[in-house]
Design an enzyme around this catalytic site. Structure first.
Site, PDB file in Angstrom:
ATOM      1  N   ASP A  32       0.989  -1.112  -0.172  1.00 36.60           N
ATOM      2  CA  ASP A  32       0.101   0.053  -0.026  1.00 36.60           C
ATOM      3  C   ASP A  32       1.514   1.315   0.379  1.00 36.60           C
ATOM      4  OD1 ASP A  32      -3.088  -0.076   0.941  1.00 36.60           O
ATOM      5  OD2 ASP A  32      -2.273   1.732   0.705  1.00 36.60           O
ATOM      6  N   LEU A  74      -6.687  -4.439  -5.972  1.00 34.65           N
ATOM      7  CA  LEU A  74      -6.914  -3.351  -5.376  1.00 34.65           C
ATOM      8  C   LEU A  74      -6.351  -2.042  -4.876  1.00 34.65           C
ATOM      9  CD1 LEU A  74      -8.768  -5.962  -4.570  1.00 34.65           C
ATOM     10  CD2 LEU A  74      -8.953  -5.266  -2.077  1.00 34.65           C
ATOM     11  N   LYS A  92      -3.099   6.251 -13.805  1.00 34.99           N
ATOM     12  CA  LYS A  92      -1.069   5.510 -13.556  1.00 34.99           C
ATOM     13  C   LYS A  92      -1.717   4.363 -12.688  1.00 34.99           C
ATOM     14  CE  LYS A  92       2.154   8.754 -14.201  1.00 34.99           C
ATOM     15  NZ  LYS A  92       2.851   9.973 -13.991  1.00 34.99           N
ATOM     16  N   TYR A 146     -10.746   7.692 -13.606  1.00 35.69           N
ATOM     17  CA  TYR A 146     -11.506   6.385 -12.939  1.00 35.69           C
ATOM     18  C   TYR A 146     -11.997   5.847 -13.836  1.00 35.69           C
ATOM     19  CZ  TYR A 146     -13.217   2.874  -8.243  1.00 35.69           C
ATOM     20  OH  TYR A 146     -13.291   2.518  -8.114  1.00 35.69           O
TER      21      TYR A 146
END
Ligand code: UDP
Length: 314
Positions: A32, A74, A92, A146
């Site tokens: 993450d 995710l 990106k 998105y």
């Protein structure tokens, strides 16, 4: 023991997934960049011997000597407020990031599950949305980073499959809520709960007639894991979401009732640009292929989420 890589593993859905994978005896590598994810979401996992956190942005390639068996991809800011904050970065994450993760999966012979989204349907003209519906998406509007990013990510998965025979799994996630949503996530469930708990006016965009269908996070995570276990020939896309549809006004009223709040409804009068007016998943494929359906009713899920935010605020 298998090693499972979860990108976005410190995020809202990712942290629940890491937890569930550890419970089932897997080794979990959690990646993450902590843009919207948080160490707090995984503090309770960090001492687990089979859990490892690595701060990494998937826009950059990732290498490891550990053999990776499965990847859940995710990593991407998912709330409109966050994904529009730096739209180029969002694109990106969905293109360079997707290519990096597909490359990693290919190098390790790993299965990869892509967390796609109901946003691939845009402001849908078909209702409820089936996987076969190709959508009504603006490629120039503020949600395009998105929506089009996630559409491109799906295209990449299917091209890697056709070119390299990779085992890909694409799921389209509809609005999901539950504990560990970020306090300032900006999404409707967290905004309304926080406003209700503070007895502040509930900010409803437009006239509140737009609809969403809300899936509790535990149900969603079960769906993700069931999809990963499907035979190699199953690639999706498969919708995952709760088909019970509510207007945003109904959601606000439900949250006020459950919190016993004195909040009033404050209509902004304007819908957000390109805001989908109706959203509801057709989950026939998930029911048939995964034998999956959501179990948690909105009221039950909201109660748990309200408890979480109560603690968080105090
Ligand atoms: N919304 C709202 N008030 C808020 C936040 C969101 O009325 O404080 C509306 C928003 O305009 C949209 C719906 O709730 O119509 C869902 O928004 P959200 O940001 O949760 O996610 P989306 O489903 O649009 O990605």
């Amino acid at each position: 023991m298998r090693t499972i890589l979860v990108t976005g593993g410190a995020g809202f859905i990712g942290s629940h997934l890491c937890e569930k994978l550890l419970e089932t005896g897997e080794r979990v590598l959690c990646l993450d960049n902590l843009f919207t994810g948080s160490r707090e979401n995984i503090t309770h996992l960090e001492n687990h011997p089979q859990f490892q956190f690595i701060e990494h942005d998937i826009i950059e390639p990732f290498f490891t000597d550990d053999h990776i068996d499965q990847i859940y991809n995710l990593a991407c800011p998912a709330s409109p407020v966050h994904y529009q904050h730096n739209p180029v970065r969002t694109i990106k994450a969905n293109t360079l990031g997707m290519i990096n993760m597909l490359g990693l999966a290919r190098a390790h012979g790993a299965r990869i599950l892509q967390a796609s989204t109901s946003e691939v349907y845009g402001d849908p003209l078909e209702h409820p949305q089936k996987e076969s519906y190709r959508g009504n998406v603006s490629c120039t509007g503020p949600r395009a980073c998105y929506d089009e990013g996630k559409r491109c990510a799906e295209a990449l998965c299917f091209d890697y499959h056709r070119m390299h025979g990779m085992e890909i799994k694409v799921v389209r996630i509809f609005n999901t809520y539950g504990p560990r949503m970020a306090l300032r996530d900006g999404r409707v469930v967290s905004n309304f709960i926080v406003q209700a708990l503070k007895n502040e006016p509930i900010t409803i965009d437009g006239n509140g007639s737009q609809t969403r269908s809300f899936c509790y996070v535990d149900d969603l995570v079960n769906g993700l894991m069931q999809m990963m276990q499907t035979p190699a020939s199953e690639h999706g896309p498969i919708n995952l979401g709760n088909p019970n549809e509510f207007t945003i006004k109904e959601l606000a009223e439900k949250i006020i009732a459950l919190t016993g709040s004195s909040s009033t409804l404050n209509y902004t009068g304007a819908f957000r640009e390109d805001d989908p007016m109706q959203r509801c998943p057709d989950i026939a494929r998930a029911c048939e292929v995964l034998e999956w359906k959501p179990e948690v009713e909105l009221e039950e899920g909201l109660k748990k989420t309200i408890e979480y935010f109560k603690k968080k605020i105090s």
